[in-house]
Design an enzyme around this catalytic site. Structure first.
Site, PDB file in Angstrom:
ATOM      1  N   ARG A 164       0.830  -1.215   0.000  1.00 54.96           N
ATOM      2  CA  ARG A 164       0.000   0.000   0.000  1.00 54.96           C
ATOM      3  C   ARG A 164       0.862   1.261   0.000  1.00 54.96           C
ATOM      4  O   ARG A 164       0.464   2.283  -0.518  1.00 54.96           O
ATOM      5  CB  ARG A 164      -0.910  -0.011   1.220  1.00 54.96           C
ATOM      6  CG  ARG A 164      -1.947  -1.150   1.186  1.00 54.96           C
ATOM      7  CD  ARG A 164      -2.587  -1.310   2.555  1.00 54.96           C
ATOM      8  NE  ARG A 164      -3.231  -0.080   2.987  1.00 54.96           N
ATOM      9  CZ  ARG A 164      -4.465   0.294   2.639  1.00 54.96           C
ATOM     10  NH1 ARG A 164      -5.207  -0.515   1.912  1.00 54.96           N
ATOM     11  NH2 ARG A 164      -4.971   1.439   3.044  1.00 54.96           N
TER      12      ARG A 164
ATOM     13  N   HIS B  15       5.388 -24.314   5.706  1.00 61.73           N
ATOM     14  CA  HIS B  15       6.854 -24.312   5.561  1.00 61.73           C
ATOM     15  C   HIS B  15       7.507 -25.559   6.174  1.00 61.73           C
ATOM     16  O   HIS B  15       8.622 -25.904   5.826  1.00 61.73           O
ATOM     17  CB  HIS B  15       7.469 -23.014   6.109  1.00 61.73           C
ATOM     18  CG  HIS B  15       7.608 -22.961   7.591  1.00 61.73           C
ATOM     19  ND1 HIS B  15       6.562 -22.662   8.430  1.00 61.73           N
ATOM     20  CD2 HIS B  15       8.665 -23.196   8.403  1.00 61.73           C
ATOM     21  CE1 HIS B  15       6.979 -22.702   9.679  1.00 61.73           C
ATOM     22  NE2 HIS B  15       8.259 -23.020   9.699  1.00 61.73           N
TER      23      HIS B  15
ATOM     24  N   LYS C 144      11.173 -28.310   5.038  1.00 62.62           N
ATOM     25  CA  LYS C 144      12.359 -28.621   5.841  1.00 62.62           C
ATOM     26  C   LYS C 144      12.972 -29.933   5.336  1.00 62.62           C
ATOM     27  O   LYS C 144      12.253 -30.906   5.127  1.00 62.62           O
ATOM     28  CB  LYS C 144      11.975 -28.765   7.324  1.00 62.62           C
ATOM     29  CG  LYS C 144      11.576 -27.447   7.984  1.00 62.62           C
ATOM     30  CD  LYS C 144      11.205 -27.668   9.440  1.00 62.62           C
ATOM     31  CE  LYS C 144      10.562 -26.437  10.046  1.00 62.62           C
ATOM     32  NZ  LYS C 144      11.498 -25.451  10.564  1.00 62.62           N
TER      33      LYS C 144
ATOM     34  N   GLU D  82       8.548 -25.280  21.593  1.00 60.29           N
ATOM     35  CA  GLU D  82       9.229 -24.002  21.363  1.00 60.29           C
ATOM     36  C   GLU D  82       9.486 -23.340  22.706  1.00 60.29           C
ATOM     37  O   GLU D  82       8.626 -23.387  23.598  1.00 60.29           O
ATOM     38  CB  GLU D  82       8.346 -23.080  20.526  1.00 60.29           C
ATOM     39  CG  GLU D  82       8.106 -23.606  19.132  1.00 60.29           C
ATOM     40  CD  GLU D  82       7.331 -22.611  18.290  1.00 60.29           C
ATOM     41  OE1 GLU D  82       7.931 -22.010  17.414  1.00 60.29           O
ATOM     42  OE2 GLU D  82       6.127 -22.449  18.529  1.00 60.29           O
TER      43      GLU D  82
ATOM     44  N   ASP E  68      -2.425 -22.267  15.051  1.00 58.87           N
ATOM     45  CA  ASP E  68      -1.121 -21.754  14.629  1.00 58.87           C
ATOM     46  C   ASP E  68      -0.174 -22.874  14.183  1.00 58.87           C
ATOM     47  O   ASP E  68       0.544 -22.726  13.204  1.00 58.87           O
ATOM     48  CB  ASP E  68      -0.500 -20.961  15.794  1.00 58.87           C
ATOM     49  CG  ASP E  68       0.795 -20.275  15.399  1.00 58.87           C
ATOM     50  OD1 ASP E  68       0.828 -19.660  14.322  1.00 58.87           O
ATOM     51  OD2 ASP E  68       1.776 -20.359  16.162  1.00 58.87           O
TER      52      ASP E  68
ATOM     53  N   HIS F 216       1.308 -27.663  10.746  1.00 59.91           N
ATOM     54  CA  HIS F 216       2.628 -28.311  10.820  1.00 59.91           C
ATOM     55  C   HIS F 216       2.574 -29.691  11.489  1.00 59.91           C
ATOM     56  O   HIS F 216       3.131 -30.667  10.993  1.00 59.91           O
ATOM     57  CB  HIS F 216       3.628 -27.445  11.600  1.00 59.91           C
ATOM     58  CG  HIS F 216       3.699 -26.020  11.132  1.00 59.91           C
ATOM     59  ND1 HIS F 216       3.549 -25.665   9.816  1.00 59.91           N
ATOM     60  CD2 HIS F 216       3.912 -24.861  11.807  1.00 59.91           C
ATOM     61  CE1 HIS F 216       3.671 -24.348   9.711  1.00 59.91           C
ATOM     62  NE2 HIS F 216       3.886 -23.841  10.904  1.00 59.91           N
TER      63      HIS F 216
END
Ligand code: BG6
Length: 509
Positions: free
Chosen positions: A63, A198, A202, A236, A255, A260
């Protein structure tokens, strides 16, 4: 003309190294966080390895008003910070930067400028009208961008190809995922849609397929007769600090678990595909997801545990709790930890549970898949002799110390029989003396080549939502807050009780 793809020994034999076609890549959200931290550093790294077509350009769309020069400067700093080969090579950067452009688009305004700019670049650079669109904006903008692409006839122009990469989250439940697919299908065919996860890019995740299907010794024992249970952990130590607004609406289930973690599950549980191609592999993953026993609101308590981190310590440093973060509403019940027990109702896995676990602010960053084998049918050795023996376990370490280890019992070298568990270890970094490519490098290259094997198909994403929706719904309706766990612990005590009820324990990765 495309330049030759350098054979990468790690990927040799895995997939055909086909040259990417000339193309213009158009990134919506071109000045955003994802473009700066992941996409442009990955493209620069591909350019450094001479893996991009010579006739190639990136058009960032945002933008803000910005010149090409301003855009290049902005990205220089981002790439210098986030490329995996630092410091960056200024010569490579200069020739890469010449192929970066910027166009400002606000709502429906600017698409004609974009179209003209792309047509000019086709002429100047030989990009041939081929387009890779990338949606890296907040998801709320996806549908309207796609409609504008259709309305302004940007997507299909004669004989050239057009593809679109869509970032996660792909919807927030089954219904929204379906309507997003519908919006995409108004302009793109399903085989032109590349839903990105993603994790699939890996190296160690791709290696699950290689381990299972390039070796003969694992597949015969990869089933209910030999496997007691499987544990998949995505742990994590980071919290959610800078992404609170997004995260508080998403939670750990949307999430990481829905995408995943379920991808890791599917790769472990699937049947051998008939071919190593996009549809054969994805057909098998969908079948594995479909075979998961559905959770109803009534049995959510037996199959799922959630948690939310409180203040605690990570590596000796004090960290704040989720609820203490300024942007988190006081009534937030958002989960930062999820544990699931899945039953796979098929011939291979009947009766072998899969335990899945993910959380923020756990003691360390570690993603692993542990296949726990059954004990021997008849014990030859006494209880005392096998005191130090644990059941055989095959651990696929996805990150950070990538590798595979097989735990088995060995005789302790003393007089008499004493058995202890030892590990046979494969360490990726020690066996292959190359740095593995970043997941985004692999996936962007695949999208440019039109190889969708490592992208999520519509039916796959729908199965994922079908599985998590009833659990999310039960949690939403529950009056109680999620159980809390201290940051730096392995989740709420309820998660331990959950697996211990089955006479099993969580592994400590
Ligand atoms: C992202 C999630 O998709 O994956 C993040 O939004 C999470 O919350 C990340 O931290 C994990 O990815 P990786 O590659 O760091 O394991």
């Amino acid at each position: 003309m495309a330049i030759a793809v350098e054979p990468n020994p790690l990927r040799a034999g895995l997939r055909l190294a086909r040259l990417p076609d000339p193309a213009a890549m158009v990134i919506f959200g071109g000045t955003g966080d994802l473009a700066s931290r992941k996409l442009l550093p990955a493209l620069y790294d591909l350019a450094r390895q001479r893996l991009l077509p010579q006739a190639f350009c990136v058009v960032g769309v945002g933008r803000a008003d910005m010149t090409d020069a301003g855009y290049r400067q902005h990205l220089h700093d981002a790439v210098a910070e986030h490329s995996r080969s630092r410091p960056i090579d200024e010569d490579v950067w200069s020739s890469f930067a010449e192929r970066l452009f910027y166009v400002s688009v606000k709502e429906d305004q600017g698409y004609d400028d974009l179209k003209r700019r792309l047509a000019d670049l086709d002429g100047e650079l030989g990009t041939d009208g081929d387009r890779l669109f990338y949606l890296a904006t907040p998801p709320a903008a996806y549908a309207s961008i796609v409609r504008s692409l259709g309305r302004h006839e940007l997507a299909h122009n004669g004989t050239s190809w057009s593809r679109i990469v869509v970032e996660k989250p792909f919807g927030r439940d089954l219904e929204s995922a379906r309507s997003l697919s519908q919006a995409l299908h108004e302009v793109f065919a399903e085989d032109e849609i590349f839903r990105i996860d993603h994790y699939l890019g890996k190296e160690t995740v791709q290696n699950i397929l290689v381990l299972r299907y390039a070796n003969s010794i694992f597949e015969p024992v990869w089933n209910r007769r030999y496997v007691d249970h499987v544990q998949i952990t995505v742990a994590e130590s980071l919290g959610v600090e800078e992404r609170t607004e997004y995260y508080d609406r998403a939670g750990a289930m949307r999430d990481v678990v829905q995408n995943h973690l379920l991808q890791l599950f599917a790769l472990v549980a699937m049947e051998p595909p008939a071919a190593f191609d996009a549809n054969a592999v994805r057909d098998e993953k969908v079948k594995a997801l479909r075979a998961i026993r559905k959770t109803t609101t009534a049995d959510v308590g037996d199959r799922a545990v959630r948690g939310q981190y409180a203040a605690g310590f990570i590596e000796g440093e004090p960290v704040t709790g989720y609820h203490d973060l300024a942007e988190v509403p006081p009534e937030s019940h958002t989960e930062t930890f999820v544990a699931l027990k899945l039953f796979v109702d098929n011939w291979r896995w009947e009766g072998t549970p899969f335990y899945l676990r993910h959380g923020k602010r756990l003691p360390k960053r570690s993603t692993e898949i542990a296949i726990r084998f059954r004990s021997v049918p008849h014990q030859l050795f006494s209880e005392e002799q096998r005191e130090g023996l644990e059941p055989n376990t095959l651990v696929l370490r996805i990150q950070p110390e990538e590798g595979i280890s097989l735990k088995f019992g060995a005789k302790v070298p003393v007089q008499g029989v004493r058995i202890r568990s030892v590990a046979m270890d494969f360490v990726y970094g020690a066996s292959f003396l190359v740095d593995a490519p970043d997941a985004y490098e692999t996936l962007l290259l695949d999208a440019l080549r039109g190889d969708a094997t490592l992208f999520t198909r519509q039916d796959e994403v729908e199965e994922q939502w079908r599985l998590v929706d009833p659990i999310l719904e039960a949690w939403r309706a529950a009056p109680d807050a999620p159980p809390s766990y201290a940051a730096g612990s392995w989740g709420p005590t309820e998660a331990d009780a959950f697996i211990e009820r089955d006479g099993r324990r969580w592994r400590q990765p």
